[in-house]
Design a protein around this motif. Structure first.
Motif: not given
Length: 151
Positions: A46, A74, A78, A81
């Protein structure tokens, strides 16, 4: 480094610093299997972990992820989100606080003194309730506008 994928970049940085997967995992407080899955492109760390890796090896994020479109996408997803989740939590919290203001107001005793004056010790609860409810609804609307815009 621009044509490498993220797994190869992690492995190169780790080996250039003469660390085993186990040693890197200990420094990052993750399992050796996590490091292995990053290096073999089975999984991606992450955003917080990527920042930690860059700090650990004293390299820029650009150096670490440059050229890896999958990793960049990604990280952007992330972050989006996280923003959406924060908006939802803020919205629900504001709505709950507004409801609690109204509920508290309902259980607060008001009285009329001998001169006919109304005394409400917590008179501010109703306007605060409306303020929080209004703010919660606006935040909720913003959350869904942002969510729809990203599609």
């Amino acid at each position: 480094m621009a044509d490498m994928n993220f797994g190869k970049q992690i492995k190169k940085v780790r080996t250039d610093n003469k660390l085993t997967q186990e040693q890197l995992a200990q420094k990052l407080m993750v399992s050796r299997q996590a490091v292995s899955s990053w290096e073999n492109d089975r999984n991606l760390p992450d955003l917080e972990m990527v920042v930690l890796i860059a700090k650990l090896f004293d390299i820029s994020l650009d150096q670490l992820i440059l050229g890896d479109e999958q990793m960049t996408n990604k990280l952007v997803k992330d972050a989006s989100e996280v923003r959406k989740a924060k908006l939802m939590v803020i919205s629900i919290s504001l709505l709950l606080i507004g409801g609690l203001c109204f509920l508290s107001s309902a259980f607060t005793e008001s009285r009329i003194d001998s001169n006919g004056m109304l005394h409400e010790p917590y008179f501010f609860l109703i306007p605060l309730g409306y303020l929080f409810l209004f703010s919660g609804v606006i935040t909720w609307i913003v959350h869904f506008v942002v969510k729809r815009k990203k599609r």
